[in-house]
Write an enzyme that holds these catalytic residues in place. Structure first.
Site, PDB file in Angstrom:
ATOM      1  N   ASP A   9       0.556  -0.802   0.593  1.00 59.94           N
ATOM      2  CA  ASP A   9       0.237   0.262   0.393  1.00 59.94           C
ATOM      3  C   ASP A   9       0.944   1.483  -0.040  1.00 59.94           C
ATOM      4  OD1 ASP A   9       1.307   0.192   2.672  1.00 59.94           O
ATOM      5  OD2 ASP A   9      -0.805   0.314   3.276  1.00 59.94           O
ATOM      6  N   HIS A 240       9.323  -0.011   7.696  1.00 59.61           N
ATOM      7  CA  HIS A 240       8.928  -1.841   8.400  1.00 59.61           C
ATOM      8  C   HIS A 240       8.624  -2.489   7.505  1.00 59.61           C
ATOM      9  CE1 HIS A 240       7.050   0.564  11.939  1.00 59.61           C
ATOM     10  NE2 HIS A 240       6.955   1.182  11.642  1.00 59.61           N
TER      11      HIS A 240
HETATM   12  C1  BDR Z   1       2.948  -0.871   8.529  1.00 62.39           C
HETATM   13  O1  BDR Z   1       1.788   0.645   8.554  1.00 62.39           O
HETATM   14  C2  BDR Z   1       2.041   0.924   7.320  1.00 62.39           C
HETATM   15  O2  BDR Z   1       1.927   3.117   7.518  1.00 62.39           O
HETATM   16  C3  BDR Z   1       3.546   1.117   6.771  1.00 62.39           C
HETATM   17  O3  BDR Z   1       3.261   1.324   5.238  1.00 62.39           O
HETATM   18  C4  BDR Z   1       3.965  -0.562   7.659  1.00 62.39           C
HETATM   19  O4  BDR Z   1       3.143  -1.373   6.170  1.00 62.39           O
HETATM   20  C5  BDR Z   1       3.482  -0.462   9.641  1.00 62.39           C
HETATM   21  O5  BDR Z   1       3.104  -0.690  10.843  1.00 62.39           O
HETATM   22 CA    CA Z   2       2.925  -0.769   3.943  1.00 62.35          CA
END
Ligand code: BDR
Ligand code: CA
Length: 312
Positions: A9, A240
C-alpha cells in the site's frame, strides 16, 4: 533466489521495500499487488507503477486489489504520516504504465498455481488481497512456498491503538483468515521493525545510489521522518516493510518463536495480534485452535538498517 509477489500500500516505507524488491539480485519480483491502507487503492497502484518505472522495471506487473476492508468500515488514510499522495506529498513524475487487467487476488492465485512450491507472498499492507485469494482458491495454501507478513505486534504494543498495529487494524477480519489459514507463515511485526532506524546518513547513501528513484525515496523520507521524531523520538524512520524482505534474505539477523497466532476482530482489542508460544503447557492447550506459525521477536536492528542502505 526468492520468487515473490509483493502485496503493498505504498506508502513511504513501502516504497523503500519496493526498491529493494526491484533491485536485489536474489529477488525475482513476479509482480506487485496493491491494497488500500496508507492511501486509497488507486493511489497505491499509481505509486507501485511509478516506482517500477523509475527503477527501469516497467515490465513488472502491478495488479490492483482491495479498496476497503472485507467486513468493517474503511479507515481514512493517514495523510499526516505518508502524505496525501503516499509519498510525502513531493511532486511526482507522470506514470506511464498500466495495471494488469486482473484483480490482485486473481493475480496471486494464477501466479502461485503456475509455479507450485516456488512463490513466496510478501504482504506489507492490510492483507485483504491474500484473504480474497484464499477465498478464490484455498488450494494455494499448499502451493505457496511461504508467506511473510509485515504486521502485528507480539510484545511491543500498537502504533494505531494501544494494542493494534496499522496493517492488522486496517482489516482485522482479513488478517484473522490469513494468519490462521495454515500456510507456512512468518509475522514480522513492530517487535522488530521498531528496533530498526533508517537514519539520514543511510538515506543520503540511498539517494546517491538510486538516481530518479533515489529522489523519490529521499523526498518522501524527509516527510515521514517528522512523524517518527514526534512518535518515537528518533532521528530517522522505521523501515517497517523492508524488514519483511530482510527476514527473507537475512533470517540470521532475527530471533523467532513458533506458536499459535490469532487476531482480535472486535471491541477495544480490534487488530491486536495474540500469540501463544508452543510448549507453554495449559496456555497452549487453551489456545491451540489455530495452526502454528512463526513470529519475529528480536532483531539486530542496526544490521538490518545497514543492510537496507547497502542493498540500495
Ligand atoms: C505498517 O503500516 C503502514 O503505515 C506501513 O507502511 C507499514 O506497512 C506499519 O505499522
Ligand atoms: Ca505498508
Amino acid at each position: 533466489t526468492h520468487s515473490i509477489i509483493f502485496d503493498t500500500d505504498p506508502g513511504v516505507d513501502d516504497a523503500q521495500a519496493i526498491a529493494i524488491a526491484l533491485r536485489h539480485p536474489e529477488i525475482e519480483l513476479l509482480g506487485m499487488t496493491t491494497t488500500y491502507g496508507n492511501v486509497d487503492v488507486e493511489v497505491a497502484t499509481k505509486n507501485a507503477l511509478l516506482l517500477a518505472q523509475l527503477a527501469g522495471r516497467g515490465e513488472v506487473p502491478v495488479a490492483q486489489g482491495a479498496a476497503a476492508p472485507m467486513v468493517k468500515a474503511r479507515h481514512a488514510p493517514p495523510a499526516h504520516i505518508h502524505g496525501a499522495n503516499g509519498l510525502g506529498d513531493i511532486a511526482l513524475p507522470e506514470v506511464q504504465g498500466k495495471a494488469d487487467p486482473r484483480s490482485a487476488a486473481q493475480f496471486i492465485v494464477d501466479t502461485v498455481n503456475a509455479r507450485p512450491g516456488e512463490v513466496t507472498l510478501v504482504a506489507v499492507g492490510p492483507v485483504g488481497n491474500l484473504a480474497a485469494a484464499l477465498q478464490l482458491d484455498p488450494g494455494i495454501i499448499d502451493r505457496v512456498k511461504g508467506v511473510v507478513i509485515m504486521g502485528g505486534s507480539i510484545r511491543e504494543g500498537g502504533n494505531v491503538t494501544p494494542v493494534a498495529e496499522a496493517n492488522m487494524f486496517n482489516d482485522p477480519d482479513a488478517a484473522s483468515r490469513v494468519l490462521t489459514a495454515g500456510w507456512p507463515l512468518t509475522l514480522v511485526g513492530l517487535d522488530v521493525t521498531h528496533r530498526c532506524v533508517l537514519t539520514p546518513a543511510h538515506m543520503a547513501r540511498i539517494e546517491a545510489g538510486q538516481g530518479e528513484l533515489g529522489k523519490v525515496l529521499a523526498g518522501s523520507y524527509a516527510f515521514y521522518r517528522d512523524f517518527y521524531h514526534e512518535f518515537l523520538g528518533i532521528d530517522g524512520c522505521c523501515p517497517h516493510d523492508s524488514c519483511a524482505l530482510a527476514w527473507l534474505l537475512r533470517p540470521e539477523l532475527f530471533t523467532t518463536a513458533r506458536g499459535h497466532l490469532t487476531v482480535a476482530t472486535e471491541g477495544d482489542a480490534e487488530g491486536q495480534t495474540i500469540f501463544a508460544p508452543e510448549g507453554r503447557g495449559f496456555i497452549e492447550a487453551r489456545w491451540s485452535r489455530t495452526p502454528v506459525v512463526e513470529v519475529c521477536l528480536k532483531v539486530d536492528g542496526e544490521a538490518v538498517s545497514d543492510w537496507i542502505a547497502d542493498v540500495l
